[in-house]
Design a protein around this motif. Structure first.
Motif, PDB file in Angstrom:
ATOM      1  N   ILE A 134       0.834  -1.199   0.000  1.00 33.57           N
ATOM      2  CA  ILE A 134       0.000   0.000   0.000  1.00 33.57           C
ATOM      3  C   ILE A 134       0.873   1.255   0.000  1.00 33.57           C
ATOM      4  CG2 ILE A 134      -1.846   1.247   1.179  1.00 33.57           C
ATOM      5  CD1 ILE A 134      -2.569  -1.393   2.590  1.00 33.57           C
ATOM      6  N   THR A 135       0.597   2.153  -0.935  1.00 32.80           N
ATOM      7  CA  THR A 135       1.220   3.477  -0.923  1.00 32.80           C
ATOM      8  C   THR A 135       0.107   4.515  -0.968  1.00 32.80           C
ATOM      9  OG1 THR A 135       1.437   3.547  -3.336  1.00 32.80           O
ATOM     10  CG2 THR A 135       3.290   2.653  -2.094  1.00 32.80           C
ATOM     11  N   VAL A 136       0.345   5.662  -0.362  1.00 33.48           N
ATOM     12  CA  VAL A 136      -0.690   6.688  -0.244  1.00 33.48           C
ATOM     13  C   VAL A 136      -0.154   8.017  -0.763  1.00 33.48           C
ATOM     14  CG1 VAL A 136      -2.243   7.910   1.328  1.00 33.48           C
ATOM     15  CG2 VAL A 136      -1.640   5.524   1.793  1.00 33.48           C
ATOM     16  N   ASP A 137      -0.904   8.608  -1.695  1.00 35.44           N
ATOM     17  CA  ASP A 137      -0.582   9.939  -2.215  1.00 35.44           C
ATOM     18  C   ASP A 137      -1.602  10.924  -1.645  1.00 35.44           C
ATOM     19  OD1 ASP A 137       1.454   8.863  -3.791  1.00 35.44           O
ATOM     20  OD2 ASP A 137       0.068   8.439  -5.430  1.00 35.44           O
ATOM     21  N   VAL A 138      -1.124  11.887  -0.877  1.00 36.78           N
ATOM     22  CA  VAL A 138      -1.998  12.888  -0.262  1.00 36.78           C
ATOM     23  C   VAL A 138      -2.026  14.126  -1.141  1.00 36.78           C
ATOM     24  CG1 VAL A 138      -2.478  14.264   1.793  1.00 36.78           C
ATOM     25  CG2 VAL A 138      -1.432  11.997   2.020  1.00 36.78           C
ATOM     26  N   ALA A 139      -3.228  14.598  -1.474  1.00 38.04           N
ATOM     27  CA  ALA A 139      -3.381  15.768  -2.328  1.00 38.04           C
ATOM     28  C   ALA A 139      -3.039  17.047  -1.566  1.00 38.04           C
ATOM     29  CB  ALA A 139      -4.806  15.847  -2.860  1.00 38.04           C
ATOM     30  N   PRO A 140      -2.613  18.087  -2.264  1.00 37.31           N
ATOM     31  CA  PRO A 140      -2.387  19.383  -1.602  1.00 37.31           C
ATOM     32  C   PRO A 140      -3.639  19.828  -0.852  1.00 37.31           C
ATOM     33  CG  PRO A 140      -1.529  19.420  -3.849  1.00 37.31           C
ATOM     34  CD  PRO A 140      -2.287  18.129  -3.703  1.00 37.31           C
ATOM     35  N   GLY A 141      -3.446  20.327   0.339  1.00 39.53           N
ATOM     36  CA  GLY A 141      -4.570  20.725   1.172  1.00 39.53           C
ATOM     37  C   GLY A 141      -4.879  19.714   2.250  1.00 39.53           C
ATOM     38  N   GLY A 142      -4.438  18.469   2.044  1.00 37.82           N
ATOM     39  CA  GLY A 142      -4.574  17.461   3.081  1.00 37.82           C
ATOM     40  C   GLY A 142      -5.967  16.952   3.341  1.00 37.82           C
ATOM     41  N   GLU A 143      -6.896  17.133   2.386  1.00 36.92           N
ATOM     42  CA  GLU A 143      -8.265  16.670   2.589  1.00 36.92           C
ATOM     43  C   GLU A 143      -8.628  15.478   1.702  1.00 36.92           C
ATOM     44  OE1 GLU A 143     -10.336  17.837   4.962  1.00 36.92           O
ATOM     45  OE2 GLU A 143      -8.627  19.044   5.601  1.00 36.92           O
ATOM     46  N   ARG A 144      -7.771  15.138   0.761  1.00 36.94           N
ATOM     47  CA  ARG A 144      -8.023  14.016  -0.145  1.00 36.94           C
ATOM     48  C   ARG A 144      -6.734  13.225  -0.304  1.00 36.94           C
ATOM     49  NH1 ARG A 144     -12.830  14.707  -2.772  1.00 36.94           N
ATOM     50  NH2 ARG A 144     -12.286  13.097  -4.283  1.00 36.94           N
ATOM     51  N   ALA A 145      -6.900  11.927  -0.600  1.00 36.02           N
ATOM     52  CA  ALA A 145      -5.737  11.071  -0.805  1.00 36.02           C
ATOM     53  C   ALA A 145      -6.147   9.909  -1.704  1.00 36.02           C
ATOM     54  CB  ALA A 145      -5.193  10.557   0.524  1.00 36.02           C
ATOM     55  N   VAL A 146      -5.157   9.256  -2.290  1.00 38.87           N
ATOM     56  CA  VAL A 146      -5.390   8.061  -3.101  1.00 38.87           C
ATOM     57  C   VAL A 146      -4.463   6.960  -2.601  1.00 38.87           C
ATOM     58  CG1 VAL A 146      -5.210   7.011  -5.391  1.00 38.87           C
ATOM     59  CG2 VAL A 146      -6.160   9.312  -5.147  1.00 38.87           C
ATOM     60  N   ALA A 147      -5.036   5.805  -2.316  1.00 32.90           N
ATOM     61  CA  ALA A 147      -4.256   4.641  -1.911  1.00 32.90           C
ATOM     62  C   ALA A 147      -4.113   3.692  -3.090  1.00 32.90           C
ATOM     63  CB  ALA A 147      -4.929   3.931  -0.741  1.00 32.90           C
ATOM     64  N   TRP A 148      -2.879   3.305  -3.384  1.00 32.44           N
ATOM     65  CA  TRP A 148      -2.595   2.274  -4.375  1.00 32.44           C
ATOM     66  C   TRP A 148      -2.195   1.013  -3.630  1.00 32.44           C
ATOM     67  CZ3 TRP A 148      -3.317   2.853  -9.569  1.00 32.44           C
ATOM     68  CH2 TRP A 148      -3.449   4.156 -10.055  1.00 32.44           C
ATOM     69  N   ALA A 149      -2.721  -0.131  -4.056  1.00 33.99           N
ATOM     70  CA  ALA A 149      -2.426  -1.373  -3.341  1.00 33.99           C
ATOM     71  C   ALA A 149      -2.626  -2.558  -4.267  1.00 33.99           C
ATOM     72  CB  ALA A 149      -3.335  -1.518  -2.116  1.00 33.99           C
ATOM     73  N   THR A 150      -2.049  -3.680  -3.890  1.00 30.25           N
ATOM     74  CA  THR A 150      -2.433  -4.942  -4.513  1.00 30.25           C
ATOM     75  C   THR A 150      -3.512  -5.565  -3.636  1.00 30.25           C
ATOM     76  OG1 THR A 150      -0.683  -6.159  -3.365  1.00 30.25           O
ATOM     77  CG2 THR A 150      -0.176  -5.317  -5.556  1.00 30.25           C
ATOM     78  N   LEU A 151      -4.522  -6.118  -4.283  1.00 29.92           N
ATOM     79  CA  LEU A 151      -5.635  -6.723  -3.555  1.00 29.92           C
ATOM     80  C   LEU A 151      -5.816  -8.164  -4.019  1.00 29.92           C
ATOM     81  CD1 LEU A 151      -8.134  -6.698  -1.718  1.00 29.92           C
ATOM     82  CD2 LEU A 151      -9.435  -5.723  -3.639  1.00 29.92           C
ATOM     83  N   ASP A 152      -5.740  -9.064  -3.075  1.00 35.69           N
ATOM     84  CA  ASP A 152      -6.024 -10.481  -3.308  1.00 35.69           C
ATOM     85  C   ASP A 152      -7.394 -10.750  -2.686  1.00 35.69           C
ATOM     86  OD1 ASP A 152      -6.087 -13.203  -3.626  1.00 35.69           O
ATOM     87  OD2 ASP A 152      -4.167 -13.593  -2.666  1.00 35.69           O
ATOM     88  N   PHE A 153      -8.382 -11.063  -3.530  1.00 34.10           N
ATOM     89  CA  PHE A 153      -9.783 -11.120  -3.083  1.00 34.10           C
ATOM     90  C   PHE A 153     -10.428 -12.426  -3.505  1.00 34.10           C
ATOM     91  CE2 PHE A 153     -14.275 -10.605  -3.963  1.00 34.10           C
ATOM     92  CZ  PHE A 153     -14.773  -9.894  -2.875  1.00 34.10           C
ATOM     93  N   LYS A 154     -11.213 -12.997  -2.610  1.00 36.29           N
ATOM     94  CA  LYS A 154     -12.062 -14.147  -2.925  1.00 36.29           C
ATOM     95  C   LYS A 154     -13.437 -13.893  -2.314  1.00 36.29           C
ATOM     96  CE  LYS A 154      -8.469 -17.693  -3.316  1.00 36.29           C
ATOM     97  NZ  LYS A 154      -7.363 -16.724  -3.288  1.00 36.29           N
ATOM     98  N   GLY A 155     -14.491 -14.087  -3.116  1.00 31.61           N
ATOM     99  CA  GLY A 155     -15.834 -13.854  -2.621  1.00 31.61           C
ATOM    100  C   GLY A 155     -16.862 -14.396  -3.596  1.00 31.61           C
ATOM    101  N   ARG A 156     -18.094 -13.882  -3.470  1.00 31.99           N
ATOM    102  CA  ARG A 156     -19.176 -14.358  -4.325  1.00 31.99           C
ATOM    103  C   ARG A 156     -20.104 -13.196  -4.691  1.00 31.99           C
ATOM    104  NH1 ARG A 156     -19.079 -19.794  -4.617  1.00 31.99           N
ATOM    105  NH2 ARG A 156     -20.958 -19.758  -5.899  1.00 31.99           N
ATOM    106  N   LEU A 157     -20.603 -13.265  -5.914  1.00 32.72           N
ATOM    107  CA  LEU A 157     -21.702 -12.413  -6.348  1.00 32.72           C
ATOM    108  C   LEU A 157     -22.870 -13.351  -6.620  1.00 32.72           C
ATOM    109  CD1 LEU A 157     -22.556  -9.482  -7.189  1.00 32.72           C
ATOM    110  CD2 LEU A 157     -22.100 -10.214  -9.544  1.00 32.72           C
ATOM    111  N   GLY A 158     -23.768 -13.463  -5.668  1.00 25.25           N
ATOM    112  CA  GLY A 158     -24.835 -14.450  -5.789  1.00 25.25           C
ATOM    113  C   GLY A 158     -24.247 -15.850  -5.852  1.00 25.25           C
TER     114      GLY A 158
END
Length: 236
Positions: free
Chosen positions: A75-99
């Motif tokens: 996970i890496t986090v880029d904080v926007a100027p002003g400190g009110e918004r940010a974007v997290a980049w990550a790898t996600l390993d996910f297992k689940g179900r849709l119906g």
């Protein structure tokens, strides 16, 4: 021996100490947040979902994508100027179900965060790109089952040829009566700008000459445009 006044003073001191302790407990998370910064708060929020669970609203789908197990890493986090918004980049390993459909995904996720009431929370979903890919896969499945060429065409990359990109296989599916198109599983690989999905499908229906009950597996390629995904080069 202490007088009643001495005991009253001592009681007042104890009450004051207890009140101060409660104040510290209440304010400590905020104090720590200020000390550690938004990067740590965002990472902590994402990692906490691994024990709390993850349920995603899929665009255009009534039922949610229900996670069974998942893991955020790198996970890496880029904080926007002003400190009110940010974007997290990550790898996600996910297992689940849709119906009834199993969903397994591994790859890059981009999660916008905003600061609300002194806390960092996702602007929308904790895994918006995964939800977008599953949403367009499910839209394709529904359009195939319903036999809707226009709906299928809308899922292609803008600027693609007018042909919906399915050839004889698509024609055969759309020619069935009492058509049922089910997906047993989607296995998704998410990159920064595209995605690859392996689909385990089952097709049932009737031709004039015979009933049909076929199963198979196919690879589907998707391209990202802003935060939407489209099929390219075709649907089949």
């Amino acid at each position: 021996m202490r007088s009643t006044e001495d005991w009253s003073r001592a009681g007042g001191v104890i009450i004051a100490l207890l009140a101060a302790g409660v104040s510290v407990l209440v304010l400590m998370p905020r104090m720590l947040g200020l000390a550690t910064g938004p990067e740590v708060e965002v990472i902590t929020w994402l990692k906490r979902t691994e024990s709390d669970g993850l349920t995603l609203r899929v665009p255009g789908v009534a039922e949610p994508l229900q996670g069974q197990v998942h893991h955020f890493a790198r996970i890496t986090v880029d904080v926007a100027p002003g400190g009110e918004r940010a974007v997290a980049w990550a790898t996600l390993d996910f297992k689940g179900r849709l119906g009834r459909t199993e969903v397994s995904s591994l790859g890059v996720e981009r999660v916008p965060f905003v600061r609300r009431s002194r806390e960092w929370v996702p602007e929308n979903l904790a895994a918006p790109r995964l939800a977008a890919v599953v949403g367009v896969l499910e839209a394709r499945r529904r359009a195939l089952e319903a036999g809707e060429p226009e709906a299928l065409r809308s899922l292609l990359l803008p600027g693609a040829p007018a042909d919906v990109g399915g050839g004889e296989e698509l024609e055969r599916i759309l020619s069935l009566s009492k058509r049922r198109y089910r997906v047993e599983a989607w296995y998704v690989r998410l990159e920064r700008d595209d995605a690859l999905a392996s689909e385990l499908w089952r097709l049932e229906g009737d031709l004039p000459s015979q009933p049909v009950d076929d199963k198979g597996q196919r690879q589907l390629s998707l391209i990202r445009r802003e935060e939407e995904f489209f099929f390219s080069p075709g649907l089949m």
